[in-house]
Write a protein that holds these residues in place. Structure first.
Motif, PDB file in Angstrom:
ATOM      1  N   ILE A   1      -3.131 -10.933 -19.650  1.00 57.29           N
ATOM      2  CA  ILE A   1      -3.631 -11.959 -20.270  1.00 57.29           C
ATOM      3  C   ILE A   1      -3.226 -12.118 -21.692  1.00 57.29           C
ATOM      4  O   ILE A   1      -3.839 -11.254 -22.326  1.00 57.29           O
ATOM      5  N   ILE A   2      -2.565 -13.267 -22.075  1.00 59.28           N
ATOM      6  CA  ILE A   2      -2.046 -13.280 -23.387  1.00 59.28           C
ATOM      7  C   ILE A   2      -2.365 -14.296 -24.086  1.00 59.28           C
ATOM      8  O   ILE A   2      -2.235 -15.565 -23.498  1.00 59.28           O
ATOM      9  N   SER A   3      -3.109 -14.374 -25.235  1.00 63.01           N
ATOM     10  CA  SER A   3      -3.496 -15.222 -25.884  1.00 63.01           C
ATOM     11  C   SER A   3      -2.612 -15.570 -27.470  1.00 63.01           C
ATOM     12  O   SER A   3      -2.425 -14.342 -27.874  1.00 63.01           O
ATOM     13  N   ARG A   4      -2.316 -16.606 -27.822  1.00 61.92           N
ATOM     14  CA  ARG A   4      -1.284 -16.787 -28.876  1.00 61.92           C
ATOM     15  C   ARG A   4      -1.693 -17.835 -29.723  1.00 61.92           C
ATOM     16  O   ARG A   4      -1.872 -19.160 -29.185  1.00 61.92           O
ATOM     17  N   GLY A   5      -2.012 -17.791 -30.873  1.00 61.93           N
ATOM     18  CA  GLY A   5      -2.424 -18.931 -31.750  1.00 61.93           C
ATOM     19  C   GLY A   5      -3.009 -18.364 -32.991  1.00 61.93           C
ATOM     20  O   GLY A   5      -2.729 -17.220 -33.723  1.00 61.93           O
ATOM     21  N   GLN A   6      -3.762 -19.191 -33.698  1.00 60.65           N
ATOM     22  CA  GLN A   6      -4.241 -18.932 -34.985  1.00 60.65           C
ATOM     23  C   GLN A   6      -5.785 -19.149 -35.132  1.00 60.65           C
ATOM     24  O   GLN A   6      -6.283 -20.025 -34.070  1.00 60.65           O
TER      25      GLN A   6
END
Lengths: 425, 425
Positions: free
Chosen positions: A219-224
């Motif tokens: 489970i990969i979350s990418r953001g700011q």
């Protein structure tokens, strides 16, 4: 981005290129997309040509291998030629290396000095383990990162020194959060189907890495922004809930480690009685250091006679139900528990194959049982034929998963997707 | 020559690229040198670019993957675009496939027709197993060979249809003769050192493929004329003689298969008693189908109590010599033989690690024994620390190699290069 791996043994297939796969997966997981991978041997002109081509079509190139001290190790020389530079000894690295060697009672050799000759102006990347120094170099418009070949050197160097900088310089400023769930009993396609129903935040995606008989779900979350971590945790929780008790471990933990922890916490001891798996389940548990504290004893009882003599399985039970049956598995487990004097005992009897046309049960059938203080639990399973040794692996996992489920108070006869109930008695 | 492998999962490292290694090794073994390997994903423009680049620098290119029926499978479309051709349905292949499907009670589907759309003028390569047709195509000046991704399809297609033609069209007319020796007890560097003394014919070279704890030695002769076969046989015999009884098998045979044959021929039966390996040796033997005919029973006896209770090891022997000692291994083997009523029994007690500083024997120590009708043989070995599970593997092999040596009337305590005698008693 391009990954270049070097070395005649990799090129000619004597060694499978697992470094390229490892690097690609690390980069991909962290949101850095690899577009191409190239492998060349140890010829200087081939290396130079590949570096120049890669420089013409990428902003970033990761090179692996060829930084050793032998005459085959030409990566630094090729990099220098491609960039139009000379090789110079890197004092800063030699000083670091010397300090480390001194602590270990060693000293600098000519081979160390040879390995420290890098293209002029290259920025060194200290190798936390070995004597091959990595380095950054610009060739044409592209930034090249040169890394050592041995995985035990590559992996810490990449994590400590390369990845943080790649994210800073080539990432989009995003933060990447990764969580991994280890799944048994439900193959990749079925997991993917199940989790379709989960509404994930726009910043979160899933990845899969199947490894018979398990699958790793990433489970990969990418953001700011401040909400990313909370959103990620929610997504992890939702996926974990959906996959349910097929999740046997998280992150780097193994099934034997999970069982080890529970056995110790609960003060249990274990005996095993294996027929078709012939020691695979005991051997798998023993991958975990420390299991000798509670894994008292195991029997491989291939023949019906051994089942009878060693474990006290009644001959009548074998005659009545067949040797591959839940009553026989139950008798084996109870016999093992009694004889070893343990609190728990596991048993398995099954068919791993290959079988002739006259077999009464197909390859990929197993009856398993767990004997405990209050009685015995058993189940029969049938799964796809993965070939003799694939079947033995799956069967050993079915048995160990029964123990995990018992220890964690989970349903001990779950609705596996990868195996159907085998009906006997 | 260049190998191109395709597919997003390979590129991003979710799957290790074992096909590229397999193809490279096959080609190299047959005297066709691979100069470069490239991996790209499933983007049409990347595929076209890679094909055009490869066409510009090679006479021959082998492409693997992307011939399936899904939207990700763009290899044929990319090949057509790179060659400036349209895709057309290959009638000859569809007829072959239809005939096969009919035999199996199936019929052609839209997916099959989709997979049969290949660049106009491509020469089909029938897939002996699956529905993805391979093909030959000229792009620019280079001959391209397109092959299916699944190893079970690639390997027979390559052997039946591709390799013979490659040797005819791209070989130098040489004949290639290959023989493989499987070696245990002597690592690659030591084998290489030993065989230096052998004078090989100019046409013959050696290759190595290490796979802990074994190494495969390849003897490859390449040339023409009537004497080649005889020279090759002489070279094989000389190398075999030099490596001696470290050669445990030849060609594709495995150690369990070698033991299986000898056990059956000699009418023996076997019991095992394992401590440190915890079932690994029994499990390794059971990789071979049919071993249940003579592998009666095995015990995993981790604890001293289990050694005493199950196998009748005298407590005094453990007290006097320590649990990792040849006398204990001998008592375990004799106890197992007696209890199982077999003609032979193997036993092992050792340290796999990890160990604390206070351990009385280092990780990588094993005492092994073989009990037979006339007595008991034992040995103690110490080897490099390969980590807990590497050690367990080496230890299991040391035990099984003792059985092989006994069955073949070879020295049972050889001068291994990879292990030194461990002195107890």
């Amino acid at each position: 981005m391009e990954i270049i791996t070097t070395g005649e043994e990799v090129l000619q297939g004597q060694i499978v290129d697992s470094n390229a796969a490892w690097l690609a997966e690390q980069l991909n997981t962290h949101g850095l997309d690899v577009q191409r991978r190239t492998t060349v041997g140890d010829r200087l002109e081939d290396l130079v040509a590949v570096f120049l081509e890669a420089a013409s079509r990428n902003r970033l190139v990761i090179v692996n291998g060829g930084l050793g001290p032998t005459s085959d190790d030409l990566t630094a020389a090729a990099a220098a030629r491609a960039a139009g530079l000379i090789l110079v000894e890197q004092r800063d690295w030699l000083e670091q290396l010397q300090a480390r060697l001194k602590q270990q009672g060693g000293q600098l050799t000519a081979a160390h000095r040879q390995q420290a000759r890098l293209p002029e102006g290259a920025e060194t990347i200290p190798n936390p383990v070995g004597s091959a120094c990595g380095f950054w170099l610009t060739i044409g418009q592209a930034r090249f990162c040169f890394t050592p070949g041995p995985p035990v050197e590559l992996q810490p160097l990449f994590h400590q020194h390369v990845l943080p900088r790649l994210l800073r310089e080539f990432g989009d400023g995003s933060q990447i959060l990764l969580h991994r769930l280890q799944v048994f009993g439900c193959p990749e396609s079925a997991v993917a189907e199940q989790v379709k129903a989960v509404e994930l935040p726009a910043n979160t995606r899933l990845g899969y890495r199947p490894h018979l008989p398990t699958v790793e779900v990433k489970i990969i979350s990418r953001g700011q922004g401040e909400t990313l971590a909370a959103e990620h945790e929610q997504a992890v929780a939702a996926i974990r809930r959906t996959i349910g008790d097929f999740v046997y471990a998280e992150a780097d933990e193994t099934l034997p480690a999970v069982i080890h922890r529970a056995m110790q916490q609960q003060g249990h001891s274990l005996a095993l009685a294996e027929s078709c798996t012939a020691g695979w389940a005991a051997g798998e548990l023993a991958r975990q250091a420390g299991v000798s504290a509670w894994l008292r004893q195991a029997w491989v009882v291939y023949s019906p006679e051994a089942k009878i003599c060693e474990l006290g399985v009644p001959a009548a039970t074998i005659d009545e139900h067949g040797v591959i049956s839940r009553p026989v598995a139950e008798a084996m487990a109870m016999g093992a528990r009694e004889q070893a004097g343990t609190t728990l005992a596991l048993a398995i009897t099954g068919q791993s194959g290959p079988v002739g046309a006259d077999a009464n049960v197909p390859a990929g059938t197993a009856c398993i049982a767990l004997a405990h203080a209050d009685g015995v639990i058993s189940a029969g399973w049938q799964h796809r034929d993965f070939g003799r040794n694939g079947n033995r692996k799956v069967q050993a996992w079915l048995l160990l998963d029964l123990l995990r489920r018992y220890l964690h108070q989970l349903p001990v006869v779950p609705v596996y997707v990868m195996a159907k109930p085998f009906r006997t008695v």
